[in-house]
Scaffold this active site. Structure first.
Site, PDB file in Angstrom:
ATOM      1  N   ARG A   1      17.878   0.142   0.631  1.00 21.36           N
ATOM      2  CA  ARG A   1      16.731  -1.125   0.504  1.00 21.36           C
ATOM      3  C   ARG A   1      17.171  -2.073   0.284  1.00 21.36           C
ATOM      4  O   ARG A   1      17.575  -3.567   0.675  1.00 21.36           O
ATOM      5  CB  ARG A   1      15.585  -0.255  -0.074  1.00 21.36           C
TER       6      ARG A   1
ATOM      7  N   LYS B   1       2.215  -0.730 -10.318  1.00 19.53           N
ATOM      8  CA  LYS B   1       2.764  -1.593  -8.889  1.00 19.53           C
ATOM      9  C   LYS B   1       1.187  -1.542  -8.378  1.00 19.53           C
ATOM     10  O   LYS B   1       0.193  -0.315  -8.195  1.00 19.53           O
ATOM     11  CB  LYS B   1       3.260  -1.894  -8.009  1.00 19.53           C
TER      12      LYS B   1
ATOM     13  N   TYR C   1     -18.885  10.823  17.069  1.00 18.51           N
ATOM     14  CA  TYR C   1     -18.164  10.041  18.044  1.00 18.51           C
ATOM     15  C   TYR C   1     -17.622  10.918  18.829  1.00 18.51           C
ATOM     16  O   TYR C   1     -16.278  11.613  18.108  1.00 18.51           O
ATOM     17  CB  TYR C   1     -17.467   8.609  17.262  1.00 18.51           C
TER      18      TYR C   1
ATOM     19  N   MET D   1     -17.305   4.239   9.788  1.00 18.79           N
ATOM     20  CA  MET D   1     -17.495   3.851   9.290  1.00 18.79           C
ATOM     21  C   MET D   1     -17.924   4.037   7.908  1.00 18.79           C
ATOM     22  O   MET D   1     -17.403   3.800   7.393  1.00 18.79           O
ATOM     23  CB  MET D   1     -17.594   2.429   9.911  1.00 18.79           C
TER      24      MET D   1
HETATM   25  C1  PLP Z   1       7.415   2.937  -6.984  1.00 15.76           C
HETATM   26  C2  PLP Z   1       8.945   2.732  -7.624  1.00 15.76           C
HETATM   27  C3  PLP Z   1       8.303   4.000  -8.612  1.00 15.76           C
HETATM   28  C4  PLP Z   1       6.696   4.856  -8.823  1.00 15.76           C
HETATM   29  O1  PLP Z   1       7.877   6.191  -8.308  1.00 15.76           O
HETATM   30  P1  PLP Z   1       6.636   7.282  -8.051  1.00 15.76           P
HETATM   31  O2  PLP Z   1       7.601   8.016  -6.178  1.00 15.76           O
HETATM   32  O3  PLP Z   1       5.531   6.954  -7.857  1.00 15.76           O
HETATM   33  O4  PLP Z   1       7.401   7.791  -9.167  1.00 15.76           O
HETATM   34  C5  PLP Z   1       9.756   3.954  -9.906  1.00 15.76           C
HETATM   35  N1  PLP Z   1      10.991   3.028  -9.293  1.00 15.76           N
HETATM   36  C6  PLP Z   1      10.771   2.224  -8.276  1.00 15.76           C
HETATM   37  C7  PLP Z   1      11.693   0.770  -8.179  1.00 15.76           C
HETATM   38  C8  PLP Z   1       9.329   2.149  -7.038  1.00 15.76           C
HETATM   39  O5  PLP Z   1       9.334   0.707  -6.499  1.00 15.76           O
END
Ligand code: PLP
Length: 370
Positions: free
Chosen positions: A133, A35, A261, A309
Site C-alpha cells: 500500500r 484514527k 422482512y 432499520m
Molecule cells: C491502524 C494502524 C495501526 C493499528 O493497527 P491495529 O491492527 O488496530 O492495532 C498501526 N499502524 C498503522 C500504520 C495503522 O494504520
C-alpha cells in the site's frame, strides 16, 4: 424517555488494555492509535484513559489538533503522512510527526525548507515490505533515507513498516517473518529507531519482532485481532464499548409463522420472541445471520430473522423471565459484567470487530463509564 439505545465507553477497560500492550512489549514505547475517531469511540471520550500512552497515531490533521486541544503534549503521528505541501504549516504549528512514504512527500519537505526554514519535523520513513500500500521499495529505501537525513528541517527519522499478516492463523513464517526479514535487510546499514508492530504483532509476535515504538490500535478497544483463533479472553483484553438497548415488545408465535422482512425465519415450534430497539441505522449490520449472540439481562440469546432499520428480534423462549425493558447487550459488557465480545457478533455479520466499532451511527447517544 429517549429511545432506549446507547453506546457505553468503558474507560477502565481502555486503560487496562493499554497496560496489556505495555506488558507485552515492556521495552517499547506504546503509541495509542486513535484514527477513525478512536475506532468509533470518540477521541475526547478515550483520551483520559490513554494518559499512560507514549504517543498517539491517527490520519487527519484535525485529529491531531483535537489532541493538542485536550492538552496533549506527547508525540503525535500522522500515519498516512501529509496529503499536500500546505499540511506542513499545521505539522509545524502543532508539532505533528508524519510518515513519509513516497518521493513526492520528500519534495514537499524540500520545498518547505525555503518557505519556513526554521521549521523542524520528526518523520517516520515507511518501507513497503510486502503490504504493497504505502512505502518505499527496499531498493529505493536507502536513497530516500539519505535524502531526508540531509534535510535541515528533519530533526529525527524513525524507520517504519506495517505487517499484513500478523493476525494470520499460522504463527512465525506466515505471520511476520517474511516482512521482518525484508525490513531488516533494507535497514541493516542504518542506525535509527524502528516502529513495526500493530496489535496483532504486539500480542502474538512480541518475542520475534523488535520495535522501539509499537502502534497499538484494535487491542486497546477490546477486540482480538486474531479472532476466532484467539479471543479477547485469551489475551486478557476487556471490551471498551458496549452497545446496549432494551426489549420493547414481546410476541408469542406459533410453528410455521415467520419473523421480519422477507420471512427469512420461520418458527419450527411455538416461540416467545423479543423485539429490540436496535437496527442497521444504529450500526448493527443488516446482513447479520440468524443465530448471532446477544445478552438479554446478561443471559445469552440469539437473533432471528432479518435486522431491520430500527429493530431486531431475539429468541426469548428459553428466558421466561425476560420482559419489556429487559436490558439487551448487542456487544460489550452487560451491567452485571457479563462479556459478549464484539468479535463474536462481527463473525455473525461476516466482518471484524474493527468495522462494527467504527460503524455505530450518529443517532446513538454515547455514555462514559469510568
Ligand atoms: C491502524 C494502524 C495501526 C493499528 O493497527 P491495529 O491492527 O488496530 O492495532 C498501526 N499502524 C498503522 C500504520 C495503522 O494504520
Amino acid at each position: 424517555m429517549p429511545r432506549p439505545i446507547c453506546a457505553v465507553i468503558h474507560r477502565s477497560a481502555l486503560a487496562h488494555n493499554l497496560k496489556v500492550a505495555r506488558a507485552a512489549m515492556p521495552d517499547s514505547q506504546v503509541y495509542a492509535i486513535v484514527k477513525a475517531d478512536a475506532y468509533g469511540h470518540g477521541i475526547e471520550r478515550v483520551y483520559p484513559a490513554f494518559a499512560a500512552a507514549d504517543g498517539f497515531g491517527f490520519l487527519d490533521l484535525a485529529e491531531g489538533i483535537r489532541l493538542r486541544a485536550l492538552g496533549c503534549t506527547k508525540p503525535l503521528l500522522l500515519l498516512e503522512g501529509i496529503f499536500a505541501l500546505e499540511d506542513l504549516f499545521m505539522c509545524a504549528k502543532y508539532r505533528l510527526a508524519f510518515t513519509v512514504h513516497s518521493q513526492h512527500q520528500i519534495e514537499w519537505l524540500k520545498t518547505f525548507l525555503k518557505i519556513q526554514p526554521e521549521a523542524r519535523f520528526d518523520v517516520f520513513i515507511k518501507i513497503n515490505t510486502g503490504m504493497n500500500r504505502l512505502g518505499f521499495t527496499p531498493e529505493d529505501y536507502q536513497q530516500a533515507f539519505t535524502q531526508l537525513n540531509q534535510f535541515r528541517n528533519v530533526q529525527s527519522i524513525t524507520q517504519m513498516t506495517h505487517f499484513s499478516d500478523a493476525d494470520g492463523q499460522r504463527l512465525g513464517q506466515e505471520g511476520v517473518l517474511h516482512q521482518y526479514q525484508v525490513f531488516r535487510q533494507a535497514t541493516s546499514s542504518i542506525q535509527a529507531p524502528v516502529s513495526l508492530s500493530n496489535s496483532a504483532a504486539i500480542l502474538r509476535h512480541a518475542g520475534r519482532v523488535h520495535s522501539d515504538i509499537v502502534r497499538s490500535g484494535i487491542m486497546l478497544y477490546g477486540s482480538s485481532p486474531s479472532f476466532p483463533y484467539q479471543t479477547i479472553q485469551d489475551f486478557n483484553l476487556k471490551p471498551a464499548m458496549t452497545l446496549r438497548s432494551e426489549v420493547i415488545a414481546i410476541q408469542q408465535i406459533q410453528a410455521g409463522q415467520s419473523v421480519g422482512y422477507g420471512s427469512t425465519f420461520i418458527a419450527k415450534e411455538s416461540m416467545r420472541i423479543g423485539v429490540v430497539a436496535c437496527g442497521y441505522a444504529d450500526g448493527y449490520q443488516r446482513i447479520t445471520q440468524t443465530g448471532t449472540p446477544v445478552l438479554v439481562d446478561s443471559q445469552r440469546a440469539q437473533t432471528i430473522g432479518r435486522v431491520s432499520m430500527d429493530m431486531l428480534v431475539v429468541d426469548l423462549t428459553h428466558l421466561p423471565q425476560a420482559k419489556i425493558g429487559s436490558e439487551v447487550t448487542l456487544w460489550g459488557m452487560s451491567s452485571q459484567g457479563v462479556v459478549l465480545s464484539i468479535d463474536e457478533v462481527a463473525q455473525g455479520s461476516g466482518t471484524l470487530g474493527y468495522e462494527l466499532m467504527c460503524g455505530v451511527t450518529a443517532r446513538v447517544p454515547f455514555e462514559i463509564e469510568n
